[in-house]
Design a protein around this motif. Structure first.
Motif, PDB file in Angstrom:
ATOM      1  N   ALA A  72      67.219  10.767  15.520  1.00  0.00           N
ATOM      2  CA  ALA A  72      66.926  11.605  14.362  1.00  0.00           C
ATOM      3  C   ALA A  72      67.569  12.956  14.598  1.00  0.00           C
ATOM      4  CB  ALA A  72      65.415  11.757  14.196  1.00  0.00           C
ATOM      5  N   LYS A  73      68.119  13.519  13.529  1.00  0.00           N
ATOM      6  CA  LYS A  73      68.771  14.813  13.662  1.00  0.00           C
ATOM      7  C   LYS A  73      67.740  15.904  13.435  1.00  0.00           C
ATOM      8  CE  LYS A  73      72.998  17.097  12.250  1.00  0.00           C
ATOM      9  NZ  LYS A  73      74.227  17.006  11.452  1.00  0.00           N
ATOM     10  N   PRO A  74      67.635  16.848  14.364  1.00  0.00           N
ATOM     11  CA  PRO A  74      66.629  17.892  14.176  1.00  0.00           C
ATOM     12  C   PRO A  74      66.952  18.777  12.967  1.00  0.00           C
ATOM     13  CG  PRO A  74      67.945  18.338  16.135  1.00  0.00           C
ATOM     14  CD  PRO A  74      68.359  16.995  15.633  1.00  0.00           C
ATOM     15  N   SER A  75      65.908  19.264  12.295  1.00  0.00           N
ATOM     16  CA  SER A  75      66.146  20.181  11.169  1.00  0.00           C
ATOM     17  C   SER A  75      66.476  21.572  11.676  1.00  0.00           C
ATOM     18  CB  SER A  75      64.936  20.264  10.251  1.00  0.00           C
ATOM     19  OG  SER A  75      64.037  19.244  10.456  1.00  0.00           O
ATOM     20  N   GLY A  76      66.120  21.853  12.917  1.00  0.00           N
ATOM     21  CA  GLY A  76      66.457  23.153  13.494  1.00  0.00           C
ATOM     22  C   GLY A  76      66.514  23.033  14.989  1.00  0.00           C
ATOM     23  N   GLY A  77      67.239  23.936  15.637  1.00  0.00           N
ATOM     24  CA  GLY A  77      67.347  23.885  17.088  1.00  0.00           C
ATOM     25  C   GLY A  77      68.447  22.950  17.544  1.00  0.00           C
ATOM     26  N   GLN A  78      68.531  22.765  18.852  1.00  0.00           N
ATOM     27  CA  GLN A  78      69.666  22.033  19.399  1.00  0.00           C
ATOM     28  C   GLN A  78      69.217  21.039  20.461  1.00  0.00           C
ATOM     29  OE1 GLN A  78      72.254  23.874  22.299  1.00  0.00           O
ATOM     30  NE2 GLN A  78      74.007  23.589  20.926  1.00  0.00           N
ATOM     31  N   VAL A  79      69.767  19.837  20.375  1.00  0.00           N
ATOM     32  CA  VAL A  79      69.574  18.852  21.436  1.00  0.00           C
ATOM     33  C   VAL A  79      70.887  18.778  22.192  1.00  0.00           C
ATOM     34  CG1 VAL A  79      69.060  16.459  21.992  1.00  0.00           C
ATOM     35  CG2 VAL A  79      67.963  17.528  20.027  1.00  0.00           C
ATOM     36  N   ALA A  80      70.858  19.114  23.474  1.00  0.00           N
ATOM     37  CA  ALA A  80      72.109  19.128  24.230  1.00  0.00           C
ATOM     38  C   ALA A  80      72.047  18.125  25.369  1.00  0.00           C
ATOM     39  CB  ALA A  80      72.366  20.523  24.782  1.00  0.00           C
ATOM     40  N   PHE A  81      73.173  17.442  25.571  1.00  0.00           N
ATOM     41  CA  PHE A  81      73.289  16.507  26.677  1.00  0.00           C
ATOM     42  C   PHE A  81      74.460  16.959  27.538  1.00  0.00           C
ATOM     43  CE2 PHE A  81      74.793  12.587  28.689  1.00  0.00           C
ATOM     44  CZ  PHE A  81      73.631  12.190  29.299  1.00  0.00           C
TER      45      PHE A  81
END
Lengths: 351, 365
Positions: A72-81
């Protein structure tokens, strides 16, 4: 508190975490208005480490996990790998990310394809991603994986269909499938909650072995703090309430010296497998048992209508931030932040 | 406002029992068979002897597939058509009449159910009719089992709902789906008590509920039992819940009771390897990291039980002898008069090496 120094994961904190969720939020639009399922969550996971996410249903655990898995794509913020935002990755990097982060679901009766044999289930990803060449090599690798999850001898299991296996065995197959692509991180979403007590411990022990031997990191989601304690003792635990992380710290501290009133209430409420001890427990002083709806969150701290420490004019005005209460342990509570954590209850050994 | 129950709240109920007097429910050689095909049957409950005393709370624990739910359904004659119960179940009404439960039919059976013994099912949602409001459920139940005026029903329903800490004005006009899981479970408990049954059978009453909700249901159960004084049999795979709610515990394995005794005897001095295994598999929440052990394997198929003691393939105490005889329940002789019984020939070797946390109050519990 010395727990942070003795926690094996402490040195790893110096490196950049393999995976970070920085201020991620997920807002669902519904007829009842926008629902903030996850609100500004910060989490990080490293290989070989365990991060437990605990909370009641509706607290946003699974939504957070789905964002971490890139489902799921977040509506705000960042998911980093590995330092890169997963939603700005090119196709190839995103594919590497998806291979490195695998998901083990709650219900092993629903997560395995009933028309495929265990061998087909395990060899499909191997062949599709070109991990091995040829059907024979794939079958050998599948057998190896089954051994890793203690389904031995593998020949007995490879030709079977999911319906021929017990719940515990199916969950092991689901773990073996997650391992096919050599993941760095496994997201286990209530993976043991449907299993019988006796089987649960052996599945957890197996997961613990994978963590130590293969260096897999775990985002371990559970509503059961006792399970989080058992599996995540050397790791960290984040407690979620209505979409927010309300307490975070090393697991032993969260369990034995909780600071946030919600964590305290949870731990006080859990019955113990010990008749004398369990009689000392209760809901304590919670002011209400009803969980507010996510569509109509109370103003200020969302826990204030239930909180025993509630102070009018403080808790119902602003949302508290996560602040460090003790070294390594932080809580989002106005009162605790101001007055400090209450002393550890006398019946618990001081650490 | 939520108040916690004082410790040892069930002491009054325990005093009533004392192991003497006439049992409320006396179960002898109780068996349940399911027909699985032409001429073939499977025995899910294989000869259970059990007494339930007035005011007592008995927990039935074991893994899934041990026959716990079948036992509960069989007691209330609620088995599906292919199930058949046999043996002897005597219910002693408080007015002195004796009822042979398995011989009941028609009107008498309907009378027995709900008026003498009621059941709270696991899936609170499935136990309601989704198109009826809670008020209609209450009225239907009362009217089906006796004569009562509208006002009487309203009053009784409101009284019970308040007892389970719900506001009647709010709940009665709701449809089941409008209530949360914990509220539904509490409504179900209130409904089961409408006709003041003497026995309540609860099948996994808190499974699938959140921790705080589970706690509220547990507290409500403590409270209503204190207030109304009924006996209960509750079925659970959760040992912590048994420790919390039970006066007496019976461990069930492959359709038989393999150990029974007071809650403290069973948790601190288990003598059956299966009970011991279950206790060792449950992680406690307070204190340091415990050593946990799982029980290898899973419960046997009821259609192909191992010879001798059914637990022997998973048991680390098992010897050749265990493959030959399925032992009956022996009294645990080093605790005279405690009512602690165990079906294991090696019970003298089985010990729980765990610290007893608080001072031992003897075997009186």
């Amino acid at each position: 508190m010395t727990a942070t120094e003795t926690t094996p994961s402490a040195p790893a904190a110096a490196r950049t975490p393999l995976m970070t969720l920085a201020g991620v939020s997920q807002v669902f639009d519904t007829k009842a208005g926008p629902i903030r399922a996850v609100d500004h969550a910060n989490l990080s996971i490293n290989p070989g480490e365990v991060l437990c996410l605990v909370g009641e249903s509706g607290s946003g655990k699974t939504t957070a996990a789905r964002m971490a898995a890139g489902l799921a794509k977040p509506s705000g913020g960042q998911v980093a790998f590995a330092g890169t935002d997963i939603w700005s990755m090119n196709r190839r990097d995103f594919s590497t990310f998806r291979r490195s982060v695998q998901y083990v679901h709650q219900d092993p009766y629903a997560s395995l394809n009933p028309t495929r044999t265990i061998q087909q289930t395990l060899t499909a990803p191997l062949l599709k991603h070109g991990v091995v060449k040829g059907a024979r090599a794939a079958a050998e690798r599948a057998a190896e994986l089954l051994t890793k999850v203690d389904l031995t001898p593998p020949e007995n299991y490879l030709p079977k269909y999911p319906h021929q296996l017990s719940g515990g065995q199916r969950q092991r197959v689901a773990v073996a499938r997650a391992l096919t692509l050599d993941p760095k991180i496994i997201i286990a979403d209530e993976s043991t909650s449907m299993l019988d007590v006796s089987i649960r411990i052996s599945v957890l022990a197996m997961l613990g072995r994978l963590r130590d031997e293969l260096g897999v990191g775990f985002l371990f989601i559970t509503h059961d703090l006792a399970i989080a304690k058992y599996f995540g003792w050397n790791g960290k635990t984040a407690v979620m309430y209505l979409g927010r992380i309300v307490e975070f710290g090393p697991t032993p501290d969260i369990i034995n010296a909780p600071t946030h009133p919600y964590t305290r209430a949870l731990i006080d409420a859990i019955p113990e497998p010990d008749p004398d001890l369990t009689k000392t427990k209760g809901t304590g002083s919670l002011r209400s048992l009803e969980i507010p709806s996510l569509a109509h969150l109370p103003p200020g701290c969302t826990f204030h209508p239930r909180c025993p420490l509630f102070e009018g004019g403080l808790c119902d005005l602003t949302v508290p931030e996560l602040v460090e209460i003790r070294p390594g342990q932080s809580a989002a509570c106005h009162v605790v932040a101001r007055d400090g954590a209450e002393p550890v209850r006398p019946d618990e050994p001081a650490r | 406002m939520v108040t916690s129950m004082p410790a040892g709240s069930s002491s009054t109920a325990r005093a009533v029992r004392g192991g003497q007097g006439k049992p409320l429910l006396s179960i002898r050689d109780f068996k349940v068979e399911y027909r699985t095909g032409a001429g073939s049957t499977v025995q899910a409950v294989r000869g259970v002897d059990l007494d339930l005393y007035p005011g007592e709370s008995l927990a039935l624990v074991g893994e899934s597939g041990c026959g716990k739910t079948t036992f509960g359904l069989g007691l209330l004659r609620l088995l599906p058509r292919l199930g058949h119960a046999s043996g002897k179940v005597i219910f002693n009404r408080s007015d002195g009449t004796e009822i042979d439960v398995l011989g009941l039919d028609g009107r008498d059976l309907r009378q027995f159910r709900w008026r003498d013994a009621a059941m709270v099912f696991q899936g609170a949602m499935n136990a309601f009719n989704p198109v009826l409001k809670i008020r209609a459920h209450m009225h239907d139940t009362m009217r089906a089992h006796g004569r009562a005026s509208r006002q009487e029903i309203e009053n009784r329903a409101a009284e019970l709902l308040r007892l389970v800490r719900l506001e009647p004005e709010r709940v009665l006009d709701c449809y089941p789906h409008e209530l949360s899981g914990g509220m539904r479970q509490r409504v179900l408990i209130a409904m089961s008590l409408l006709l003041e049954p003497e026995v309540l059978i609860l099948d996994e009453p808190t499974t699938a509920l959140d921790i705080l909700t589970q706690r509220s249901v547990v507290d409500v159960l403590h409270e209503v039992r204190e207030r109304l004084g009924f006996s209960m049999i509750f079925i659970s795979h959760d040992l912590s819940l048994a420790a919390e709610l039970a006066d007496r515990v019976a461990t069930m394995y492959a359709g038989r009771i393999v150990e029974t005794g007071g809650v403290r005897d069973l948790f601190y001095r288990p003598r059956h390897p299966y009970t011991l295994g279950l206790i060792k598999a449950v992680p406690p929440i307070v204190g340091d990291l415990p050593d946990l052990e799982s029980i290898p394997g899973g419960p046997p198929s009821l259609a192909a039980l191992p010879p001798g003691c059914t637990f022997n393939p998973r048991c680390k105490y098992a010897t050749e002898e265990c493959k030959e005889t399925d032992p009956p329940l022996f009294p645990v002789t080093d605790q005279q008069g405690s009512g602690h019984e165990v079906a294991c020939i090696h019970w003298k070797d089985v010990h729980l090496d765990r610290q007893v946390r608080s001072e031992d109050m003897g075997t009186a519990s």
